[in-house]
Enzyme design. Sequence first.
Site, short mmCIF file in Angstrom:
data_model
loop_
_atom_site.label_atom_id
_atom_site.label_comp_id
_atom_site.label_asym_id
_atom_site.label_seq_id
_atom_site.Cartn_x
_atom_site.Cartn_y
_atom_site.Cartn_z
N ASP A 78 -13.63 -1.88 3.11
CA ASP A 78 -12.68 -2.09 4.13
C ASP A 78 -13.56 -1.53 5.41
OD1 ASP A 78 -10.60 -1.64 6.20
OD2 ASP A 78 -9.32 -0.65 4.71
N GLY A 114 -3.88 -4.19 6.15
CA GLY A 114 -2.92 -3.97 7.20
C GLY A 114 -3.01 -2.57 7.66
N GLU A 135 -10.92 0.27 -3.34
CA GLU A 135 -11.26 0.36 -1.93
C GLU A 135 -12.17 1.29 -1.29
OE1 GLU A 135 -7.76 -1.46 0.07
OE2 GLU A 135 -8.75 -1.18 2.10
N SER A 190 0.72 -1.20 -0.05
CA SER A 190 -0.03 -0.08 0.08
C SER A 190 1.08 1.12 0.04
CB SER A 190 -1.03 -0.04 1.23
OG SER A 190 -1.65 1.11 1.18
N LYS A 247 -9.62 -7.01 7.99
CA LYS A 247 -8.58 -6.59 9.07
C LYS A 247 -9.11 -7.33 10.45
CE LYS A 247 -7.00 -2.43 6.63
NZ LYS A 247 -7.44 -1.05 6.44
N LYS A 264 -1.09 -1.15 -4.43
CA LYS A 264 -2.33 -0.25 -4.06
C LYS A 264 -1.78 1.14 -3.67
CE LYS A 264 -4.50 -0.03 0.25
NZ LYS A 264 -5.13 -0.98 1.35
N LYS A 269 -2.98 4.92 -2.52
CA LYS A 269 -3.68 5.76 -1.61
C LYS A 269 -4.04 6.89 -2.67
CE LYS A 269 -4.01 3.68 2.21
NZ LYS A 269 -5.40 3.06 2.77
N ASP A 290 -7.29 2.86 -2.80
CA ASP A 290 -7.95 3.07 -1.89
C ASP A 290 -7.99 4.19 -1.33
OD1 ASP A 290 -9.05 2.72 0.65
OD2 ASP A 290 -7.10 1.78 1.75
O1 OSB Z 1 -7.24 1.63 4.58
O2 OSB Z 1 -5.90 -0.05 4.36
C1 OSB Z 1 -6.21 1.02 4.77
C2 OSB Z 1 -3.23 2.29 6.79
C3 OSB Z 1 -3.75 2.87 7.63
C4 OSB Z 1 -4.96 3.20 7.81
C5 OSB Z 1 -5.70 2.32 6.86
C6 OSB Z 1 -5.25 1.76 5.73
C7 OSB Z 1 -3.76 1.61 5.78
C8 OSB Z 1 -3.09 0.91 4.62
C9 OSB Z 1 -1.79 0.46 5.13
O3 OSB Z 1 -3.46 0.80 3.71
C10 OSB Z 1 -1.38 -0.87 4.90
C11 OSB Z 1 -0.36 -1.32 5.57
O4 OSB Z 1 -0.10 -1.58 6.79
O5 OSB Z 1 0.84 -1.21 4.85
MG MG Z 2 -8.32 0.56 3.21
#
Ligand code: OSB
Ligand code: MG
Length: 371
Positions: free
Chosen positions: A240, A292, A215, A137, A264, A163, A165, A190
């Site tokens: 999510d 994660g 996402e 991510s 999660k 992925k 953001k 995401d």
């Molecule tokens: O939405 O998946 C998410 C990290 C913090 C809060 C929300 C999210 C995330 C990630 C990180 O996408 C994933 C990672 O731990 O590398």
């Molecule tokens: Mg997410």
Amino acid sequence: MIQIDELRIHLLRMPLVRFFETSFSRTTERSIVLIEVVQDGLSGWGEVTAGEHPFFNEEWTHSVLEIVRKYVAPRLLGKQLQSAAEVGALSAGVRGHNMARGGVEAAVWDLEARMNNLPLWKHIGGGAQQRIACGVSIGIQDTVDELLETIDRELQSGYQRIKLKIKPGWDMDVLRAVRKRFGDIQLTVDANSAYTLADVEHLKQIDEFGLVYAEQPLSHDEIIDHAKLQKVLSTPICLDECIRSPHHAKQAIELDAGRVINIKLGRVGGFANAIQVHDIAKEAGIPVWCGGMLEAGIGRAHNIAMASLPNFVFPGDVSASKRYWKRDIVTPAIDVDAQGMIDLPQGIGFGIDIDHDWLKQVTVQTETLRT
Ligand code: OSB
Ligand code: MG
């Protein structure tokens, strides 16, 4: 028989190797709560996945400390239980706060695995997959060039899926640049709830990028709006934030609000619920993958165990420790091979050793609760 004599709450402070930015905030340093449950001198460990602020969901580090000490620990300590699967129900009267409750629940599963001399993945009924597929991510960057460089590095390390953001202003143009540079890679986005139904026309453009899924584009608690959006998108929506319980998974699937689920462990309140969400999705033909929350090694190892269940078909956000920490609290640190895979650890419990020297150094506070 489980009967916990002691529960320790450890508060850690660990700077990230590099900041991680989502549509809701930039994180540079983690404040992580670890839960240690003790029975007859044997410890089980869990990691609470709440962030530093109540932006992903309602929880944050200090709400976790308060919820565990005031509501979760008193309901668990001294109770005789047949199995870890009963832990969640003890604090069912607490509304929300799944991450705080799930961190404790996961610690008891880890302890129970150790009591039975089993790896955690085996104890939860996992192991259908002995190798876990990993993606990364990648947070919002200051420039598109920095993003492209980061993607290049991660692909060269072997990660199977990228992925990105996204948020308004960091979405379609960025995707166009990424497709142009990297072609047909496994790509997802995401938004962490950064859009609303007023953005439907804008969001429709996402279909041109051939994403595996998009996402959580809409509000954290809006299953119905996601169903409306899914109707006009060909890109599968992955939920999510919206899926906090097995019941939510059923509702979302019934409404066709998403065609993929990110599971999660903390968000759904621990292993018992995560397994149920997994099973509901499997039954419905909905693929899942392991999300994660910038975990340290214990949370990371718990995620790996969970991701060995059979319906975790897409690569998870379960990447190497070194992407987050200069030194992780487990040893050896979690690493990913050149194929972007992690082998299930063979040790008992979550399967790797805690680096107690380092854990001591990053711990800012420990609180011990007894019956
Ligand atoms: O939405 O998946 C998410 C990290 C913090 C809060 C929300 C999210 C995330 C990630 C990180 O996408 C994933 C990672 O731990 O590398
Ligand atoms: Mg997410």
